[in-house]
Enzyme design. Structure first.
Site, PDB file in Angstrom:
ATOM      1  N   HIS A 131       0.835  -1.205   0.000  1.00  0.00           N
ATOM      2  CA  HIS A 131       0.000   0.000   0.000  1.00  0.00           C
ATOM      3  C   HIS A 131       0.866   1.249   0.000  1.00  0.00           C
ATOM      4  O   HIS A 131       2.056   1.200   0.326  1.00  0.00           O
ATOM      5  CB  HIS A 131      -0.902   0.036   1.236  1.00  0.00           C
ATOM      6  N   LYS A 135      -0.467   4.898   4.515  1.00  0.00           N
ATOM      7  CA  LYS A 135      -1.455   4.024   5.171  1.00  0.00           C
ATOM      8  C   LYS A 135      -1.104   3.839   6.646  1.00  0.00           C
ATOM      9  O   LYS A 135       0.040   3.531   6.992  1.00  0.00           O
ATOM     10  CB  LYS A 135      -1.539   2.675   4.459  1.00  0.00           C
TER      11      LYS A 135
END
Ligand code: NAI
Ligand SMILES: O=C(O)C1=N[C@H](C(=O)O)C[C@H](O)C1
Length: 245
Positions: A131, A135
């Site tokens: 990600h 995040k």
């Protein structure tokens, strides 16, 4: 499918929330309200979507219960023991670590992959996710959902762990770099072959559109649900290969 009669409220003003606002506008169904930290919902809604932070989810559930508003929770990284008893039949709550229908399919396939690994101890299952660098939680909520699905199919693996794993553990790898919207791989490493299944989001559109779909699906339902409940109608027929009933 859009429903102009459905009033949807939104907790959050971040990346996912912005994508939900855009998807709602594209569908011709603007949101009833949107609030961020320290803001109060400005009116009623039939369903509220939580796209905020883990620490705010419990307060949003309390608000939903107090106002009788159904709640779709897309935020990850939280846990609430006793959620089912707390909600009872008072409102509908749908929690989804990932709103993509393709990821709901992948969760089922992860269980099948786990079952295949269970047939031979030399088949070593694993999970990997990547990600964007901003995040907040790791591993992702989706990785936890996929890990649970894989473990359900492979009894010799009883828990997941980050990095190196004991024989009873499923090894999970996490990468945080760049602007990646969300990539998840479930795999199986065997002496002579490798199987991998990857889902890669090209934007936040599948999450945003899935969140709105979840809000529409939840309306009128009471109790606690997941994406698997929503996806059942579409996915169950895909796992029917004929044969005797
Ligand atoms: N279920 C799914 O398909 C997806 C879930 N997510 C999850 O959604 C959450 C949000 O992700 P992003 O938008 O990328 O994060 P972000 O950091 O861009 O946004 C979080 C937002 O929450 C707001 N916020 C903080 N406290 C709040 C409160 N008390 N009430 C209302 N808003 C509050 C912040 O001001 C910020 O606008 C994360 O947990 C992420 O993992 C993200 C994408 C897809
Ligand atoms: O924070 C994100 O961006 C995402 N979060 C969800 C998760 O934690 O699984 C879903 C998606 O992978 C994007």
């Amino acid at each position: 499918m859009s429903d102009p009669e459905l009033r949807i409220g939104l907790f959050g003003r971040g990346r996912l929330a912005a994508a939900i606002v855009e998807a709602a506008q594209s569908a011709g169904t603007p949101l009833a309200w949107q609030v961020g930290r320290d803001e109060v919902p400005g009116g009623p809604a039939d369903v509220a979507i939580d796209a905020s932070v883990a620490g705010a989810v419990e307060a949003h559930l309390d608000w939903a219960l107090a106002t009788g508003t159904d709640l779709v929770i897309g935020t990850t990284g939280w846990s609430m023991p006793g959620l089912g008893a707390r909600v009872g039949g008072r409102i509908g709550v749908l929690s989804a670590s990932n709103f993509s229908l393709a990821v709901a399919l992948m969760a089922r396939l992860a269980t099948v992959l786990g079952r295949f690994a269970a047939l031979d101890p030399a088949r070593d299952p694993y999970l990997f996710e990547h990600h964007h660098r901003l995040k907040a939680d790791a591993p992702s909520g989706t990785a936890k959902t996929l890990a649970a699905a894989l473990l359900a199919g492979c009894p010799r693996k009883t828990e997941w762990t980050l990095g190196p794993a004991e024989p009873h553990q499923l090894s999970v790898g996490v990468l945080r770099a760049g602007a990646e919207f969300g990539t998840h791989t479930v795999g199986l490493d065997a002496p002579a072959e490798v199987v991998e299944l990857t889902h890669r989001a090209r934007s936040r559109a599948p999450f945003a559109e899935g969140a709105l779909g979840a809000a529409r699906w939840l309306r009128g339902r009471k109790g606690c649900f997941t994406m698997d409940d929503l996806a059942r109608e579409v996915l169950d027929p895909l796992f029917n290969f004929g044969g005797t009933p």
